[in-house]
Design a protein around this motif. Sequence first.
Motif, PDB file in Angstrom:
ATOM      1  N   LEU A  15       3.948  -4.669   2.250  1.00  6.51           N
ATOM      2  CA  LEU A  15       3.840  -6.078   2.618  1.00  6.51           C
ATOM      3  C   LEU A  15       4.623  -7.000   1.694  1.00  6.51           C
ATOM      4  N   VAL A  16       5.074  -6.497   0.562  1.00  9.20           N
ATOM      5  CA  VAL A  16       5.835  -7.306  -0.393  1.00  9.20           C
ATOM      6  C   VAL A  16       7.221  -6.688  -0.573  1.00  9.20           C
ATOM      7  N   PRO A  17       8.219  -7.451  -0.991  1.00  9.81           N
ATOM      8  CA  PRO A  17       9.551  -6.882  -1.228  1.00  9.81           C
ATOM      9  C   PRO A  17       9.486  -5.777  -2.289  1.00  9.81           C
ATOM     10  N   THR A  18      10.280  -4.747  -2.089  1.00  3.13           N
ATOM     11  CA  THR A  18      10.291  -3.598  -2.993  1.00  3.13           C
ATOM     12  C   THR A  18      11.662  -3.472  -3.637  1.00  3.13           C
ATOM     13  N   ARG A  19      11.689  -3.564  -4.963  1.00  2.00           N
ATOM     14  CA  ARG A  19      12.965  -3.436  -5.682  1.00  2.00           C
ATOM     15  C   ARG A  19      13.470  -2.005  -5.623  1.00  2.00           C
ATOM     16  N   LEU A  20      12.595  -1.038  -5.886  1.00  2.00           N
ATOM     17  CA  LEU A  20      12.997   0.360  -5.839  1.00  2.00           C
ATOM     18  C   LEU A  20      11.785   1.204  -5.476  1.00  2.00           C
ATOM     19  N   SER A  21      11.936   2.035  -4.467  1.00  2.00           N
ATOM     20  CA  SER A  21      10.889   2.967  -4.059  1.00  2.00           C
ATOM     21  C   SER A  21      11.471   4.373  -4.126  1.00  2.00           C
ATOM     22  N   ARG A  22      10.798   5.265  -4.850  1.00  2.00           N
ATOM     23  CA  ARG A  22      11.338   6.601  -5.032  1.00  2.00           C
ATOM     24  C   ARG A  22      10.232   7.651  -4.928  1.00  2.00           C
ATOM     25  N   VAL A  64      14.164  -3.111  -0.542  1.00  2.00           N
ATOM     26  CA  VAL A  64      13.547  -2.995   0.779  1.00  2.00           C
ATOM     27  C   VAL A  64      12.789  -4.287   1.080  1.00  2.00           C
ATOM     28  N   PRO A  65      13.085  -4.955   2.186  1.00  2.00           N
ATOM     29  CA  PRO A  65      12.387  -6.210   2.504  1.00  2.00           C
ATOM     30  C   PRO A  65      10.935  -5.931   2.880  1.00  2.00           C
ATOM     31  N   PRO A  66      10.096  -6.956   2.864  1.00  2.00           N
ATOM     32  CA  PRO A  66       8.685  -6.742   3.235  1.00  2.00           C
ATOM     33  C   PRO A  66       8.547  -6.464   4.729  1.00  2.00           C
ATOM     34  N   LEU A  67       7.492  -5.759   5.075  1.00  2.00           N
ATOM     35  CA  LEU A  67       7.167  -5.515   6.466  1.00  2.00           C
ATOM     36  C   LEU A  67       6.148  -6.570   6.877  1.00  2.00           C
ATOM     37  N   LEU A  68       6.590  -7.499   7.702  1.00  2.00           N
ATOM     38  CA  LEU A  68       5.749  -8.631   8.064  1.00  2.00           C
ATOM     39  C   LEU A  68       4.994  -8.330   9.357  1.00  2.00           C
ATOM     40  N   PRO A  69       3.678  -8.354   9.324  1.00  2.00           N
ATOM     41  CA  PRO A  69       2.893  -8.098  10.545  1.00  2.00           C
ATOM     42  C   PRO A  69       3.136  -9.183  11.586  1.00  2.00           C
ATOM     43  N   GLU A  70       3.181  -8.772  12.838  1.00  2.00           N
ATOM     44  CA  GLU A  70       3.356  -9.693  13.947  1.00  2.00           C
ATOM     45  C   GLU A  70       2.331  -9.369  15.026  1.00  2.00           C
ATOM     46  N   PRO A  71       1.863 -10.379  15.751  1.00  2.00           N
ATOM     47  CA  PRO A  71       0.916 -10.105  16.849  1.00  2.00           C
ATOM     48  C   PRO A  71       1.559  -9.198  17.901  1.00  2.00           C
ATOM     49  N   GLY A  72       0.845  -8.170  18.295  1.00  2.00           N
ATOM     50  CA  GLY A  72       1.329  -7.290  19.343  1.00  2.00           C
ATOM     51  C   GLY A  72       2.431  -6.340  18.911  1.00  2.00           C
ATOM     52  N   MET A  73       2.670  -6.211  17.607  1.00  2.00           N
ATOM     53  CA  MET A  73       3.744  -5.338  17.145  1.00  2.00           C
ATOM     54  C   MET A  73       3.371  -3.870  17.324  1.00  2.00           C
ATOM     55  N   ALA A  75       2.724   0.126  16.272  1.00  2.00           N
ATOM     56  CA  ALA A  75       2.005   0.691  15.131  1.00  2.00           C
ATOM     57  C   ALA A  75       2.932   0.747  13.923  1.00  2.00           C
ATOM     58  N   TRP A  76       2.369   0.560  12.732  1.00  2.00           N
ATOM     59  CA  TRP A  76       3.172   0.568  11.515  1.00  2.00           C
ATOM     60  C   TRP A  76       3.973   1.860  11.393  1.00  2.00           C
ATOM     61  N   ARG A  77       3.372   2.961  11.791  1.00  2.00           N
ATOM     62  CA  ARG A  77       4.035   4.246  11.677  1.00  2.00           C
ATOM     63  C   ARG A  77       5.348   4.282  12.459  1.00  2.00           C
ATOM     64  N   ASP A  78       5.437   3.473  13.519  1.00  2.00           N
ATOM     65  CA  ASP A  78       6.624   3.466  14.361  1.00  2.00           C
ATOM     66  C   ASP A  78       7.754   2.601  13.804  1.00  2.00           C
ATOM     67  N   VAL A  79       7.457   1.771  12.814  1.00  2.00           N
ATOM     68  CA  VAL A  79       8.483   0.860  12.286  1.00  2.00           C
ATOM     69  C   VAL A  79       8.669   0.990  10.780  1.00  2.00           C
ATOM     70  N   GLN A  80       7.711   1.542  10.072  1.00  2.00           N
ATOM     71  CA  GLN A  80       7.771   1.598   8.618  1.00  2.00           C
ATOM     72  C   GLN A  80       8.625   2.767   8.139  1.00  2.00           C
ATOM     73  N   PRO A  81       9.619   2.535   7.294  1.00  2.00           N
ATOM     74  CA  PRO A  81      10.408   3.645   6.737  1.00  2.00           C
ATOM     75  C   PRO A  81       9.510   4.580   5.932  1.00  2.00           C
ATOM     76  N   SER A  82       9.552   5.872   6.249  1.00  2.00           N
ATOM     77  CA  SER A  82       8.616   6.793   5.607  1.00  2.00           C
ATOM     78  C   SER A  82       9.210   8.184   5.494  1.00  2.00           C
ATOM     79  N   LEU A  83       8.547   9.008   4.704  1.00  2.00           N
ATOM     80  CA  LEU A  83       8.959  10.383   4.431  1.00  2.00           C
ATOM     81  C   LEU A  83       7.756  11.281   4.666  1.00  2.00           C
ATOM     82  N   LEU A  84       7.958  12.387   5.387  1.00  2.00           N
ATOM     83  CA  LEU A  84       6.869  13.306   5.710  1.00  2.00           C
ATOM     84  C   LEU A  84       7.284  14.733   5.392  1.00  2.00           C
ATOM     85  N   PHE A  85       6.347  15.498   4.830  1.00  2.00           N
ATOM     86  CA  PHE A  85       6.593  16.897   4.495  1.00  2.00           C
ATOM     87  C   PHE A  85       5.732  17.808   5.357  1.00  2.00           C
TER      88      PHE A  85
END
Length: 290
Positions: A15-22, A64-73, A75-85
Amino acid sequence: VQGYTYWDSWSFQSLVPTRLSRYEVTAPSEWPLKWQCSNIDLAPKTTAVPAGVKQTWLWQAADVPPLLPEPGMPAWRDVQPSLLFAPLGMKTWPDLARWFFSLYKDRVQPTAEIRRRVEQLCPSGLPPLQRLRRLYHFVRDEVRYVAVSIGIGGYQPHPAAEVFLNRYGDCKDKVALLQTMAACAGIEVSPVLISTWQNGVLDTTVVSHTHFNHVIARARLADSSMIWMDPTSRFTPFAELPWFDRDRLVYAVAADGNGEWQRTPGQSAADHQWRRCWHMNLGSENILAT
């Protein structure tokens, strides 16, 4: 669970800007590391090393810019950059079915108390569909929903005997009790792994139990018809599913430990349509309804 590692996933955005995510993994180089990035084009930084030497994989995203919630958006899983093992050892979906079955099979053993309750609810001569309806209502209404997911408890149900005695449990606990009681009534019920609407679209590219966030039930009657049930939904009638379980790709685990991909029944707008017709006579001074 012994033999499985990489139970993790990672999100690069919040929900907040991220300078570096690793995210960094160090493991023996001969281990078959299977991973997938979603909603971001990102490859790990790594160097080749000889067998028997630990290797490091590093994923990182900057600014990485923040992910801003929107009405009717979506699911987060469908838009959020992520890594799965994929857990080490889970190469195919049947591997996952066998693993889940190993957690489940010893938890669906009936006790004398459960058998007596089934006999009370399902007297001799009651048709199978009516038997299943009564058992569903019992589990839905008499077992409170309480979820405490600690360690393997997030995936393994409590024994049906405990759920019946304590009268509380989470989704998989309720399904385990329903499966146990249904078996006493001669009806086959299977647990079904599902990713609900709130959890996003199921991507089967990487084998992982973390795709799913819920467990529902599927009954197969003698005439091969199937009844879908979600005993955690207090206001959902028998043989129906709440809106978030409908038209979802699911993985049902049968009593022999085999998995089966299916899709839950959907529902169209026409199923909820109301039609009202008015017949009017147009006169010179007024309109009369007939």
